[in-house]
Motif scaffolding. Structure first.
Motif, mmCIF file in Angstrom:
data_model
loop_
_atom_site.group_PDB
_atom_site.id
_atom_site.type_symbol
_atom_site.label_atom_id
_atom_site.label_comp_id
_atom_site.label_asym_id
_atom_site.label_seq_id
_atom_site.Cartn_x
_atom_site.Cartn_y
_atom_site.Cartn_z
ATOM 1 N N ASN A 1 -4.736 6.575 3.883
ATOM 2 C CA ASN A 1 -5.029 7.439 2.741
ATOM 3 C C ASN A 1 -3.818 7.570 1.822
ATOM 4 O O ASN A 1 -3.953 7.523 0.585
ATOM 5 C CB ASN A 1 -5.483 8.828 3.210
ATOM 6 C CG ASN A 1 -6.855 8.776 3.837
ATOM 7 O OD1 ASN A 1 -7.603 7.817 3.618
ATOM 8 N ND2 ASN A 1 -7.197 9.792 4.605
ATOM 9 N N ALA B 1 -3.568 6.285 -1.940
ATOM 10 C CA ALA B 1 -3.209 7.198 -3.032
ATOM 11 C C ALA B 1 -2.071 6.622 -3.856
ATOM 12 O O ALA B 1 -2.085 6.680 -5.091
ATOM 13 C CB ALA B 1 -2.840 8.576 -2.473
ATOM 14 N N GLN C 1 -2.175 5.611 -7.729
ATOM 15 C CA GLN C 1 -1.223 6.137 -8.722
ATOM 16 C C GLN C 1 -0.573 4.994 -9.473
ATOM 17 O O GLN C 1 -0.405 5.055 -10.706
ATOM 18 C CB GLN C 1 -0.138 6.975 -8.047
ATOM 19 C CG GLN C 1 -0.498 8.402 -7.830
ATOM 20 C CD GLN C 1 0.689 9.156 -7.240
ATOM 21 O OE1 GLN C 1 1.590 8.563 -6.672
ATOM 22 N NE2 GLN C 1 0.654 10.463 -7.401
#
Length: 157
Positions: free
Chosen positions: A133, A137, A141
Motif C-alpha cells: 500500500n 501510494a 504520488q
C-alpha cells in the motif's frame, strides 16, 4: 578336595587302620559296666560301633543341613526372581509414563511453535500488505507529480 574333607578322610582311615591292626585287642571280652548292670562283652568293639554310629549321625546331620541350605537358597532365588520381575515391570511402567509425558510435551511445544509461526505469518502478511500500500501510494504520488509538472509525459503513458 577341601582341607576339612582331607582331614576327615585321614581320621577315618586312621581309625580303620587301628581297628584292623588291633582286632584281637578290640575283640577281647572284658567286664563292662552300665551303672546298674555289669556284663562281659568286647569293649573295643562296642566303642568302635558307637564311633561308627556317631559318624553315621554326623553324616545324616550334614546332609540334612546341606538340604535345608539348598532349600533356602532355592526359596531366596525364587523371591529374588519375583522381586526382579516386579522391578522390571515398575521400570517399564516408568518408561511408559515418561514416554507419555514426553509425547505430551512434544505436542504442546509443537502446537506452541505452530501458533507462533501462524502469528509471525499473519504479521508478515500485514507488513507486506502495508508495504504494498505504501509503495502504491508513493507510485501514485509520483505519477500525480509527473502529470502536473510534465503534461506531455502524461499523454504518452
Amino acid at each position: 578336595m577341601h582341607l576339612r574333607s582331607i582331614v576327615l578322610l585321614l581320621t577315618v582311615l586312621a581309625i580303620a587302620a587301628l581297628a584292623a591292626l588291633n582286632w584281637p585287642a578290640l575283640a577281647t571280652p572284658s567286664l563292662v559296666s552300665l551303672g546298674i548292670v555289669s556284663f562281659e562283652a568286647p569293649l573295643g568293639l562296642m566303642m568302635l560301633a558307637l564311633t561308627a554310629l556317631l559318624g553315621i549321625f554326623f553324616v545324616a546331620y550334614v546332609l540334612s543341613l546341606q538340604g535345608s541350605v539348598l532349600f533356602e537358597t532355592r526359596r531366596h532365588t525364587r523371591e529374588l526372581q519375583a522381586q526382579r520381575e516386579l522391578a522390571d515391570k515398575a521400570e517399564a511402567s516408568r518408561f511408559t509414563e515418561l514416554r507419555t509425558f514426553l509425547e505430551a510435551q512434544h505436542r504442546q511445544a509443537h502446537s506452541a511453535v505452530l501458533a507462533r509461526l501462524d502469528s509471525l505469518e499473519a504479521r508478515l502478511a500485514a507488513r507486506a500488505e502495508e508495504s504494498d500500500n505504501t509503495t502504491a501510494a508513493y507510485v501514485g504520488q509520483l505519477e500525480q507529480q509527473l502529470r502536473t509538472h510534465n503534461p506531455v509525459v502524461s499523454h504518452r503513458v
